[in-house]
Enzyme design. Structure first.
Site, short mmCIF file in Angstrom:
data_model
loop_
_atom_site.label_atom_id
_atom_site.label_comp_id
_atom_site.label_asym_id
_atom_site.label_seq_id
_atom_site.Cartn_x
_atom_site.Cartn_y
_atom_site.Cartn_z
N GLU A 19 -33.09 33.16 -10.69
CA GLU A 19 -32.50 34.22 -11.53
C GLU A 19 -32.75 35.55 -10.81
O GLU A 19 -33.88 35.82 -10.40
CB GLU A 19 -33.18 34.19 -12.90
CG GLU A 19 -33.05 35.48 -13.73
CD GLU A 19 -31.63 35.91 -14.00
OE1 GLU A 19 -30.86 35.08 -14.53
OE2 GLU A 19 -31.27 37.06 -13.66
N GLN A 32 -28.36 45.66 -13.48
CA GLN A 32 -27.42 45.77 -14.61
C GLN A 32 -28.09 46.47 -15.79
O GLN A 32 -29.33 46.58 -15.85
CB GLN A 32 -26.97 44.36 -15.04
CG GLN A 32 -28.12 43.39 -15.29
CD GLN A 32 -27.75 41.94 -15.02
OE1 GLN A 32 -26.58 41.51 -14.97
NE2 GLN A 32 -28.78 41.11 -14.80
N ASP A 49 -25.39 28.97 -14.31
CA ASP A 49 -25.23 29.67 -15.59
C ASP A 49 -25.13 31.16 -15.30
O ASP A 49 -26.08 31.94 -15.51
CB ASP A 49 -26.44 29.36 -16.48
CG ASP A 49 -26.41 30.14 -17.78
OD1 ASP A 49 -27.47 30.27 -18.43
OD2 ASP A 49 -25.33 30.67 -18.13
N SER A 50 -23.99 31.57 -14.79
CA SER A 50 -23.88 32.95 -14.30
C SER A 50 -23.16 33.85 -15.30
O SER A 50 -22.41 33.37 -16.16
CB SER A 50 -23.09 32.96 -12.99
OG SER A 50 -21.72 32.72 -13.29
N GLN A 99 -25.24 26.52 -24.17
CA GLN A 99 -26.36 25.95 -23.40
C GLN A 99 -26.31 24.42 -23.41
O GLN A 99 -26.58 23.76 -22.41
CB GLN A 99 -27.71 26.38 -24.01
CG GLN A 99 -27.79 27.79 -24.53
CD GLN A 99 -28.01 28.84 -23.44
OE1 GLN A 99 -27.92 28.53 -22.26
NE2 GLN A 99 -28.26 30.07 -23.86
N ASP A 131 -31.59 36.28 -5.50
CA ASP A 131 -30.14 36.05 -5.53
C ASP A 131 -29.86 34.57 -5.28
O ASP A 131 -30.33 34.01 -4.28
CB ASP A 131 -29.49 36.92 -4.45
CG ASP A 131 -27.97 36.84 -4.50
OD1 ASP A 131 -27.32 37.78 -4.05
OD2 ASP A 131 -27.44 35.82 -5.00
N ASP A 176 -20.35 37.08 -15.57
CA ASP A 176 -18.97 37.08 -15.07
C ASP A 176 -18.86 37.68 -13.67
O ASP A 176 -19.78 38.36 -13.22
CB ASP A 176 -18.09 37.85 -16.07
CG ASP A 176 -18.10 37.16 -17.44
OD1 ASP A 176 -18.46 37.82 -18.42
OD2 ASP A 176 -17.81 35.94 -17.47
N1 SAM Z 1 -23.99 32.31 -20.85
C1 SAM Z 1 -23.70 33.58 -20.16
C2 SAM Z 1 -22.24 33.63 -19.78
O1 SAM Z 1 -21.57 32.62 -19.92
O2 SAM Z 1 -21.80 34.70 -19.37
C3 SAM Z 1 -24.60 33.75 -18.97
C4 SAM Z 1 -26.02 33.90 -19.40
S1 SAM Z 1 -27.25 34.27 -18.24
C5 SAM Z 1 -27.95 35.65 -19.06
C6 SAM Z 1 -26.44 34.95 -16.82
C7 SAM Z 1 -27.49 35.30 -15.78
O3 SAM Z 1 -26.96 35.28 -14.44
C8 SAM Z 1 -28.10 36.71 -15.95
O4 SAM Z 1 -29.45 36.60 -16.31
C9 SAM Z 1 -27.91 37.38 -14.58
O5 SAM Z 1 -28.97 38.22 -14.24
C10 SAM Z 1 -27.82 36.16 -13.68
N2 SAM Z 1 -27.21 36.40 -12.36
C11 SAM Z 1 -26.11 37.16 -12.09
N3 SAM Z 1 -25.86 37.16 -10.76
C12 SAM Z 1 -26.81 36.37 -10.18
C13 SAM Z 1 -27.09 35.97 -8.83
N4 SAM Z 1 -26.31 36.38 -7.81
N5 SAM Z 1 -28.15 35.14 -8.59
C14 SAM Z 1 -28.93 34.71 -9.63
N6 SAM Z 1 -28.74 35.06 -10.94
C15 SAM Z 1 -27.68 35.89 -11.19
#
Ligand code: SAM
Length: 305
Positions: A123, A48, A173-174, A79, A154, A176
């Site tokens: 993450e 990304q 905590d993903s 959080q 992943d 979208d």
């Molecule tokens: N609070 C934010 C929200 O509500 O949109 C999310 C914050 S956190 C930065 C989201 C994290 O999910 C990112 O660091 C992203 O890289 C991670 N992420 C996305 N897809 C993922 C996956 N398949 N496995 C692990 N982490 C993932």
């Protein structure tokens, strides 16, 4: 070292010069804007676009693929709620898994619980971890807790390898469901979460906005009702810089010792390890209970699934 390949200011001053506007097909026809004082970082990871800027009224801001992930001013609302709604609903959480959460804010909140002995995190994007440690030290402080083990990968693959019944709580905590997080909103992932939880274990996931994504929420609730045989609940919080100014969470438990999410059995107010150095800014027990009260238009859909 990170490849700091700078790309064009895709998302800056696309609408108002000097402002960041959060334009996305996920919320057509609207865009929240923040005044940009200075761009602090722009990079492109394998997954990304990553950007950090200093806003004029919300502190520093983390953007992934043009979508606001957190601001220093209001990240506490997200959080604290996504973490304490599950962890305060079960007695003595010991083993916790965080999927996503690369900024470290959820880790900071999990670390408040003295009963917790093991905090695993998966993450996908190391650039988010590195950028958060550099620009958001008060959020990334969560990584300093000795109970934390960080896995870069992943979350879908990670969960598949987790032995059955390992965790008391899993927090998803993903970002979208457009981009790397897409599969974290699909049924097979929820099935792997349920398998990785002990009987009466709990999961809390980022579950979008009832104002914008009632259809996504409807599908998630239907899947959760099939998979989590304990209880399935939707709660929400207000985050000024998220689209529609709010965001919700799925709170589910697996079959086993019943979990009453609406009445915290393990109030954090008392046992908070950081109460002196970094007191809770948002969460409290009354708000915990209130978070499950929904507007009628949402209640109708969610309770009917
Ligand atoms: N609070 C934010 C929200 O509500 O949109 C999310 C914050 S956190 C930065 C989201 C994290 O999910 C990112 O660091 C992203 O890289 C991670 N992420 C996305 N897809 C993922 C996956 N398949 N496995 C692990 N982490 C993932």
């Amino acid at each position: 070292a990170m490849e700091m390949e700078t790309n064009s200011n895709d998302y800056i001053s696309s609408v108002i010069p000097g402002w960041f506007s959060e334009i996305s097909p996920m919320w057509p026809g609207e865009a929240h804007s923040l005044k940009v004082e200075k761009i602090l970082f722009q990079g492109k990871s394998d997954y990304q676009n990553v950007m950090v800027f200093q806003s004029s009224t919300y502190g520093k801001v983390l953007i992934l693929d043009g979508v606001i992930q957190l601001t220093e001013r209001d990240e506490c609302a997200y959080q604290e709620m996504i973490t304490h709604l599950p962890l305060c609903s079960i007695a003595n959480p010991k083993k916790v898994l965080v999927i996503g959460g690369g900024d470290g804010g959820v880790l900071r909140e999990v670390a408040r619980h003295s009963s917790v002995e093991q905090i695993d995190m998966c993450e996908i994007d190391k650039m988010v971890v590195d950028v958060s440690k550099k620009f958001f030290p008060d959020v990334a402080v969560g990584y300093e807790d000795p109970r934390v083990t960080l896995h870069i990968g992943d979350g879908v693959a990670f969960l598949k390898a987790v032995p059955e019944g390992t965790y008391d709580a899993i927090i998803v905590d993903s970002s979208d469901p457009i981009g790397p997080a897409q599969e974290l909103f699909e049924k097979p992932f929820f099935e792997s979460v349920a398998k990785a939880l002990r009987p009466g274990g709990v999961v809390s996931t980022q579950a979008e906005s009832i104002w914008l994504h009632m259809n996504i929420i409807e599908d998630i609730v239907a899947n959760c009702r099939q998979i989590f045989k304990g209880s399935v609940n939707y709660a929400w919080t207000t985050v000024p810089t998220y689209p529609s100014g709010m965001i919700g969470f799925m709170l589910c438990s697996t079959e086993g010792p019943p979990v009453d999410f609406k009445h915290p059995v393990n109030p954090i107010d008392a046992d908070d390890k950081q109460s002196k150095s970094n007191p809770l800014k948002f969460y409290n027990s009354e708000l915990h209970t209130a978070a499950f009260c929904l507007p009628s238009f949402a209640k109708k859909v969610i309770d009917s699934k």
